[in-house]
Design a protein around this motif. Structure first.
Motif, mmCIF file in Angstrom:
data_model
loop_
_atom_site.group_PDB
_atom_site.id
_atom_site.type_symbol
_atom_site.label_atom_id
_atom_site.label_comp_id
_atom_site.label_asym_id
_atom_site.label_seq_id
_atom_site.Cartn_x
_atom_site.Cartn_y
_atom_site.Cartn_z
ATOM 1 N N ASN A 6 -9.153 -4.084 -16.854
ATOM 2 C CA ASN A 6 -8.850 -3.659 -15.499
ATOM 3 C C ASN A 6 -7.356 -3.764 -15.197
ATOM 4 N N CYS A 7 -6.846 -2.755 -14.531
ATOM 5 C CA CYS A 7 -5.426 -2.682 -14.187
ATOM 6 C C CYS A 7 -5.279 -2.173 -12.752
ATOM 7 N N TRP A 8 -4.105 -2.406 -12.197
ATOM 8 C CA TRP A 8 -3.720 -1.816 -10.914
ATOM 9 C C TRP A 8 -2.955 -0.535 -11.229
ATOM 10 N N TRP A 9 -3.330 0.569 -10.548
ATOM 11 C CA TRP A 9 -2.746 1.873 -10.841
ATOM 12 C C TRP A 9 -1.953 2.361 -9.628
ATOM 13 N N PHE A 10 -0.643 2.423 -9.784
ATOM 14 C CA PHE A 10 0.246 2.901 -8.727
ATOM 15 C C PHE A 10 0.564 4.364 -9.044
ATOM 16 N N ILE A 11 -0.217 5.257 -8.462
ATOM 17 C CA ILE A 11 -0.156 6.682 -8.764
ATOM 18 C C ILE A 11 0.701 7.370 -7.702
ATOM 19 N N VAL A 12 1.826 7.925 -8.135
ATOM 20 C CA VAL A 12 2.821 8.499 -7.234
ATOM 21 C C VAL A 12 2.945 9.991 -7.497
ATOM 22 N N LEU A 74 4.328 5.467 1.619
ATOM 23 C CA LEU A 74 4.407 4.068 1.197
ATOM 24 C C LEU A 74 4.423 3.113 2.389
ATOM 25 N N ARG A 75 5.019 3.534 3.490
ATOM 26 C CA ARG A 75 5.141 2.655 4.659
ATOM 27 C C ARG A 75 3.783 2.271 5.247
ATOM 28 N N THR A 76 2.735 3.042 4.946
ATOM 29 C CA THR A 76 1.418 2.706 5.489
ATOM 30 C C THR A 76 0.901 1.388 4.927
ATOM 31 N N LEU A 77 1.467 0.929 3.801
ATOM 32 C CA LEU A 77 1.035 -0.341 3.214
ATOM 33 C C LEU A 77 1.681 -1.547 3.877
ATOM 34 N N LEU A 78 2.776 -1.325 4.635
ATOM 35 C CA LEU A 78 3.481 -2.440 5.270
ATOM 36 C C LEU A 78 2.565 -3.195 6.218
ATOM 37 N N GLY A 79 2.445 -4.499 5.987
ATOM 38 C CA GLY A 79 1.644 -5.336 6.870
ATOM 39 C C GLY A 79 0.149 -5.219 6.670
ATOM 40 N N THR A 80 -0.285 -4.361 5.718
ATOM 41 C CA THR A 80 -1.724 -4.177 5.495
ATOM 42 C C THR A 80 -2.177 -4.745 4.159
ATOM 43 N N VAL A 81 -1.230 -5.000 3.256
ATOM 44 C CA VAL A 81 -1.560 -5.595 1.963
ATOM 45 C C VAL A 81 -0.690 -6.822 1.746
ATOM 46 N N ASP A 82 -1.039 -7.612 0.756
ATOM 47 C CA ASP A 82 -0.258 -8.780 0.391
ATOM 48 C C ASP A 82 1.190 -8.377 0.098
ATOM 49 N N ASP A 83 2.147 -9.232 0.512
ATOM 50 C CA ASP A 83 3.566 -8.908 0.335
ATOM 51 C C ASP A 83 3.900 -8.590 -1.118
ATOM 52 N N ARG A 84 3.329 -9.360 -2.050
ATOM 53 C CA ARG A 84 3.626 -9.136 -3.462
ATOM 54 C C ARG A 84 3.126 -7.768 -3.923
ATOM 55 N N LEU A 85 1.954 -7.363 -3.451
ATOM 56 C CA LEU A 85 1.415 -6.062 -3.826
ATOM 57 C C LEU A 85 2.295 -4.942 -3.267
ATOM 58 N N PHE A 86 2.784 -5.111 -2.040
ATOM 59 C CA PHE A 86 3.693 -4.105 -1.469
ATOM 60 C C PHE A 86 4.983 -4.033 -2.276
ATOM 61 N N ASP A 87 5.495 -5.196 -2.694
ATOM 62 C CA ASP A 87 6.729 -5.207 -3.490
ATOM 63 C C ASP A 87 6.562 -4.438 -4.795
ATOM 64 N N ILE A 88 5.394 -4.574 -5.422
ATOM 65 C CA ILE A 88 5.150 -3.849 -6.674
ATOM 66 C C ILE A 88 5.044 -2.350 -6.408
ATOM 67 N N ALA A 89 4.408 -1.983 -5.295
ATOM 68 C CA ALA A 89 4.349 -0.566 -4.929
ATOM 69 C C ALA A 89 5.759 -0.031 -4.703
ATOM 70 N N GLY A 90 6.590 -0.829 -4.043
ATOM 71 C CA GLY A 90 7.969 -0.421 -3.845
ATOM 72 C C GLY A 90 8.718 -0.297 -5.159
ATOM 73 N N ARG A 91 8.437 -1.196 -6.083
ATOM 74 C CA ARG A 91 9.049 -1.120 -7.417
ATOM 75 C C ARG A 91 8.662 0.187 -8.109
ATOM 76 N N ALA A 92 7.416 0.589 -7.943
ATOM 77 C CA ALA A 92 6.961 1.847 -8.536
ATOM 78 C C ALA A 92 7.791 3.023 -8.021
ATOM 79 N N PHE A 93 8.033 3.055 -6.718
ATOM 80 C CA PHE A 93 8.809 4.150 -6.142
ATOM 81 C C PHE A 93 10.260 4.114 -6.622
ATOM 82 N N GLN A 94 10.824 2.916 -6.720
ATOM 83 C CA GLN A 94 12.216 2.811 -7.152
ATOM 84 C C GLN A 94 12.391 3.238 -8.607
ATOM 85 N N ILE A 95 11.448 2.869 -9.454
ATOM 86 C CA ILE A 95 11.533 3.261 -10.858
ATOM 87 C C ILE A 95 11.311 4.762 -11.011
ATOM 88 N N SER A 96 10.392 5.300 -10.220
ATOM 89 C CA SER A 96 10.182 6.741 -10.233
ATOM 90 C C SER A 96 11.467 7.476 -9.850
#
Length: 263
Positions: A6-12, A74-96
């Motif tokens: 099982n993995c977390w999939w950040f699909i952009v 991406l902003r829809t995740l702000l305040g709705t998920v754990d801070d660490r999970l949001f940071d990883i989502a943000g990392r996905a966008f930055q690397i993209s």
């Protein structure tokens, strides 16, 4: 059958992220559970781990319907998920963004190629290597007895999003963070501050900032805003505040801390 764990999939795709309507919103599971075609994720990029499971960036050129979820900002995740999970989502966008904007060498103009053992791009001609850009900036909450300085930024006014927040700005070359705090506050509001204290930091993927949060106390001066940056700035009593940034933002964390200190 795919037996990958099982993995977390950040699909952009097209500047948005694929979210499920339940749970942690980020798709989680193995490829068979999610009915994902292995060919679609063949060029996945590892982002790290969350709750002991690997996290992967997968980028589509268009918003492909994979049979579950919807593409959202991406902003829809702000305040709705754990801070660490949001940071990883943000990392996905930055690397993209990094891979899209570093296709050619800034030194000689030749084609760049992704490095397979780290997140970097290297020129095939001159061997110049680039890494994802991170822009340091400060954000500061300012107290004056039981009042907080809050400003309406022009970008919020233009978007008809009347959110009042604290002051922020980018760090300049050769500048300490503390000097940056003093300079940005004076340039944007015309006041001087004292008792600058570091609070915490937050990666801010809009598009590639690292925000360092501070608090400070008012020292002297009258408010005189920089009209290029702000529409207004006023001292607000902590028991009579305007519309504030959403939970999950560093701005809101600083404001909440100042409120608790003033009560």
């Amino acid at each position: 059958m795919n037996t990958e764990k099982n993995c977390w999939w950040f699909i952009v795709a097209e500047g948005q992220i694929l979210l499920q309507p339940q749970g942690d919103f980020i798709p989680y599971g193995n490829l068979d559970d999610l009915s994902l075609d292995e060919a679609l994720v063949s060029e996945k990029v590892e982002l790290g781990h969350y709750q002991s499971s690997p996290c992967y960036l997968v980028e589509f050129k268009t918003q492909i319907d994979v049979g579950f979820g919807e593409y959202s900002d991406l902003r829809t995740l702000l305040g709705t998920v754990d801070d660490r999970l949001f940071d990883i989502a943000g990392r996905a966008f930055q690397i993209s963004l990094f891979y899209k904007t570093h296709q050619f060498c800034g030194q000689c103009g030749e084609k760049m190629q992704a490095i397979d053992w780290e997140i970097a791009m290297q020129c095939q001609h001159c061997k110049h290597r680039c890494y994802p850009r991170v822009s340091p900036c400060i954000i500061v909450g300012i107290r004056k007895e039981k009042q907080i300085l809050l400003a309406l930024h022009r970008r919020h006014q233009k978007s008809n999003n009347q959110v009042y927040t604290v002051l922020a700005g980018f760090t300049e070359a050769g500048e300490t963070l503390e000097h940056c705090v003093e300079r940005e506050v004076y340039e944007e509001s015309g006041i001087k501050i004292t008792n600058i204290e570091y609070v915490t930091s937050q990666p801010w993927p809009f598009p590639h900032s690292l925000m360092m949060g501070f608090t400070a106390d008012y020292l002297s001066g009258d408010i005189k805003i920089d009209p290029r940056e702000l529409s207004s700035a006023t001292w607000y009593d902590v028991d009579n505040l305007p519309a504030l940034p959403v939970e999950g933002t560093l701005a809101r964390k600083l404001i909440n801390q100042m409120i608790s200190q003033c009560v």
